[in-house]
Design a protein around this motif. Sequence first.
Motif, PDB file in Angstrom:
ATOM      1  N   ILE A   4     -13.707  19.603   1.519  1.00  0.00           N
ATOM      2  CA  ILE A   4     -14.346  19.324   2.805  1.00  0.00           C
ATOM      3  C   ILE A   4     -15.785  19.845   2.776  1.00  0.00           C
ATOM      4  O   ILE A   4     -16.113  20.774   2.034  1.00  0.00           O
ATOM      5  CB  ILE A   4     -13.571  19.937   4.001  1.00  0.00           C
ATOM      6  N   CYS A   8     -20.057  20.409   7.958  1.00  0.00           N
ATOM      7  CA  CYS A   8     -19.399  19.779   9.118  1.00  0.00           C
ATOM      8  C   CYS A   8     -17.884  19.662   8.973  1.00  0.00           C
ATOM      9  O   CYS A   8     -17.207  19.211   9.880  1.00  0.00           O
ATOM     10  CB  CYS A   8     -20.018  18.406   9.372  1.00  0.00           C
ATOM     11  N   GLU A  10     -16.097  17.596   7.422  1.00  0.00           N
ATOM     12  CA  GLU A  10     -15.587  16.246   7.144  1.00  0.00           C
ATOM     13  C   GLU A  10     -15.165  16.187   5.676  1.00  0.00           C
ATOM     14  O   GLU A  10     -15.659  16.977   4.857  1.00  0.00           O
ATOM     15  CB  GLU A  10     -16.709  15.221   7.340  1.00  0.00           C
ATOM     16  N   GLU A  11     -14.319  15.213   5.355  1.00  0.00           N
ATOM     17  CA  GLU A  11     -13.879  15.091   3.966  1.00  0.00           C
ATOM     18  C   GLU A  11     -15.068  14.786   3.042  1.00  0.00           C
ATOM     19  O   GLU A  11     -15.980  14.040   3.423  1.00  0.00           O
ATOM     20  CB  GLU A  11     -12.859  13.954   3.908  1.00  0.00           C
ATOM     21  N   CYS A  21     -20.408  13.711   2.309  1.00  0.00           N
ATOM     22  CA  CYS A  21     -19.456  13.593   3.419  1.00  0.00           C
ATOM     23  C   CYS A  21     -19.864  12.424   4.320  1.00  0.00           C
ATOM     24  O   CYS A  21     -20.924  11.814   4.118  1.00  0.00           O
ATOM     25  CB  CYS A  21     -19.407  14.889   4.226  1.00  0.00           C
ATOM     26  N   ASN A  23     -21.025  12.442   7.159  1.00  0.00           N
ATOM     27  CA  ASN A  23     -22.279  12.697   7.878  1.00  0.00           C
ATOM     28  C   ASN A  23     -23.481  12.794   6.933  1.00  0.00           C
ATOM     29  O   ASN A  23     -24.534  13.323   7.294  1.00  0.00           O
ATOM     30  CB  ASN A  23     -22.160  13.987   8.705  1.00  0.00           C
TER      31      ASN A  23
END
Length: 276
Positions: A4, A8, A10-11, A21, A23
């Motif tokens: 992750i 942030c 996210e994966e 990621c 983002n």
Amino acid sequence: MKLICPICREELGPGDGGLICGNRHSFDRARQGYVNLLTVQQKHSLAPGDTREQVLSRRAFLEAGFYGPIADALIRAAREWAAEGEILDVGCGEGYYAARLARALSLPLTGVDISKEAVRCAAGKYKDAQWLCATAAHIPVADGSAGLITSLFALTVPEEFHRILKKDGLFLQVLAAPDHLLGLKSVIYDRLVFKEKDTIPRLPGFALVESRPIRFSFTVEGEQVQNLFSMTPHVFRVGKAGAERLANTTKLTDEASCVLNVYRRVEETAESILRG
Ligand SMILES: C[S@@+](CC[C@H](N)C(=O)[O-])C[C@H]1O[C@@H](n2cnc3c(N)ncnc32)[C@H](O)[C@@H]1O
Ligand SMILES: [Zn+2]
């Protein structure tokens, strides 16, 4: 192992020459193969963790096999307790133990260390594992993605380890006992002070299933005397006279004394939190 984003959460997936990621936070893969996922905010110094000198001394010492009995004990315990899934080694250093464990069990390995020098050294030698520069306090790995976490002479962060382990996952911890390396200590210090140390800590979210002492003696000569010294935290604590006495020591017989604790992840209950 599912990673992750350290910014942030996210994966993370493969990106142009590294990881990215959703983002668009991106992280380059270094030439040696590791990825640096340590953010500036997570760094408390310019080059956190072990120095290059410590890492190289540890590599030379461990490669010579002096601590082989520790690797063997680790492999034995992981087999006996039927470790499965992916291995995450926290504070992996230059990778000696985790690489042997992963090979013996034929399980995929991810190693994490806050020292860039350590993961660089690990990635240079053990190509079939994933190496990350990251902090044990915020490990950039998805919830429930490891079957076995190891922490060998390194940090234990129970909440993070609990989050990352899958249901019933195992945690193997090796801690130095108070009488570890008394031979070295008696050369470098004028007076030996015994500090109380809890070598079988209670961890919230974990049940201790076994604790084994690991004790054996070994003899180092020549450069390996200095390597042993340099890979310990004593190198930063010792006075000038002690360091000089060590520099003049050509042969040293010592005893390694550690504890191997085996924990199993349990669902956190109000009781286990209180006990911890
Ligand atoms: C005593 S060494 C043990 C290395 C390796 N496990 C071994 O036994 O050979 C401790 C390791 O923990 C790393 N370390 C220190 N603080 C850390 C943190 N906050 N997060 C991750 N690793 C850390 C150091 O860089 C060092 O490599
Ligand atoms: Zn991100």
